[in-house]
Design a protein around this motif. Structure first.
Motif, PDB file in Angstrom:
ATOM      1  N   SER A  55       4.139  10.173  -7.131  1.00  0.00           N
ATOM      2  CA  SER A  55       5.138  10.376  -8.175  1.00  0.00           C
ATOM      3  C   SER A  55       4.473  10.717  -9.510  1.00  0.00           C
ATOM      4  O   SER A  55       4.947  11.589 -10.242  1.00  0.00           O
ATOM      5  N   SER A  56       3.385  10.039  -9.825  1.00  0.00           N
ATOM      6  CA  SER A  56       2.662  10.322 -11.069  1.00  0.00           C
ATOM      7  C   SER A  56       2.091  11.729 -11.061  1.00  0.00           C
ATOM      8  O   SER A  56       2.105  12.419 -12.082  1.00  0.00           O
ATOM      9  N   TYR A  92       0.834  -1.201   0.000  1.00  0.00           N
ATOM     10  CA  TYR A  92       0.000   0.000   0.000  1.00  0.00           C
ATOM     11  C   TYR A  92       0.875   1.260   0.000  1.00  0.00           C
ATOM     12  O   TYR A  92       0.566   2.245  -0.678  1.00  0.00           O
ATOM     13  N   ALA A 136       3.051   5.920  -2.913  1.00  0.00           N
ATOM     14  CA  ALA A 136       4.224   6.652  -3.395  1.00  0.00           C
ATOM     15  C   ALA A 136       4.219   6.747  -4.917  1.00  0.00           C
ATOM     16  O   ALA A 136       4.587   7.793  -5.490  1.00  0.00           O
ATOM     17  N   GLY A 137       3.789   5.683  -5.604  1.00  0.00           N
ATOM     18  CA  GLY A 137       3.704   5.718  -7.061  1.00  0.00           C
ATOM     19  C   GLY A 137       2.678   6.730  -7.537  1.00  0.00           C
ATOM     20  O   GLY A 137       2.889   7.430  -8.531  1.00  0.00           O
ATOM     21  N   SER A 138       1.559   6.840  -6.822  1.00  0.00           N
ATOM     22  CA  SER A 138       0.534   7.820  -7.190  1.00  0.00           C
ATOM     23  C   SER A 138       1.037   9.241  -7.005  1.00  0.00           C
ATOM     24  O   SER A 138       0.809  10.114  -7.854  1.00  0.00           O
ATOM     25  N   MET A 165       3.900   1.537  -1.281  1.00  0.00           N
ATOM     26  CA  MET A 165       4.484   1.677  -2.617  1.00  0.00           C
ATOM     27  C   MET A 165       3.450   2.199  -3.609  1.00  0.00           C
ATOM     28  O   MET A 165       3.773   3.024  -4.476  1.00  0.00           O
ATOM     29  N   GLN A 166       2.216   1.749  -3.477  1.00  0.00           N
ATOM     30  CA  GLN A 166       1.159   2.214  -4.371  1.00  0.00           C
ATOM     31  C   GLN A 166       0.898   3.708  -4.146  1.00  0.00           C
ATOM     32  O   GLN A 166       0.727   4.466  -5.100  1.00  0.00           O
TER      33      GLN A 166
END
Length: 95
Positions: A23-24, A14, A19-21, A16-17
């Motif tokens: 970053s996007s 969760y 953090a990826g959002s 990582m998800q």
């Protein structure tokens, strides 16, 4: 406290998800900033007033049209050949 391996794995996934959002969203903001800067520059170019008035301007009736241009072009020592064949001209001048 105790934490099971599955709970720890789910928490990390969760994280990582999320953090990826984020970053996007940062990349999207960067792209939007670049697009705004580029469009600003384009509008500056489109809206600028030229220093030399155009002879094609419909409201500028008092401008002079450019004169005719006459001249002569000479190509000296011109050679021509296809990639896998011999030279086709002798290098003479062409007018």
């Amino acid at each position: 406290g105790k934490m099971e391996l599955g709970s720890l794995t789910a928490f990390l996934m969760y994280g990582m998800q999320a953090a990826g959002s984020v970053s996007s969203m940062v990349a999207l903001y960067s792209s939007m900033s670049s697009a705004i800067g580029a469009s600003t520059k384009i509008f500056e170019i489109v809206e600028r007033v030229p220093a030399i008035p155009s002879t094609a301007c419909e409201v500028c009736d008092d401008l002079l049209a450019p004169g005719t241009c006459e001249g002569r072009i000479v190509f000296e020592e011109v050679t021509f050949a296809y990639a896998k064949s011999t030279k086709k001209t002798d290098g003479s001048a062409v007018e």
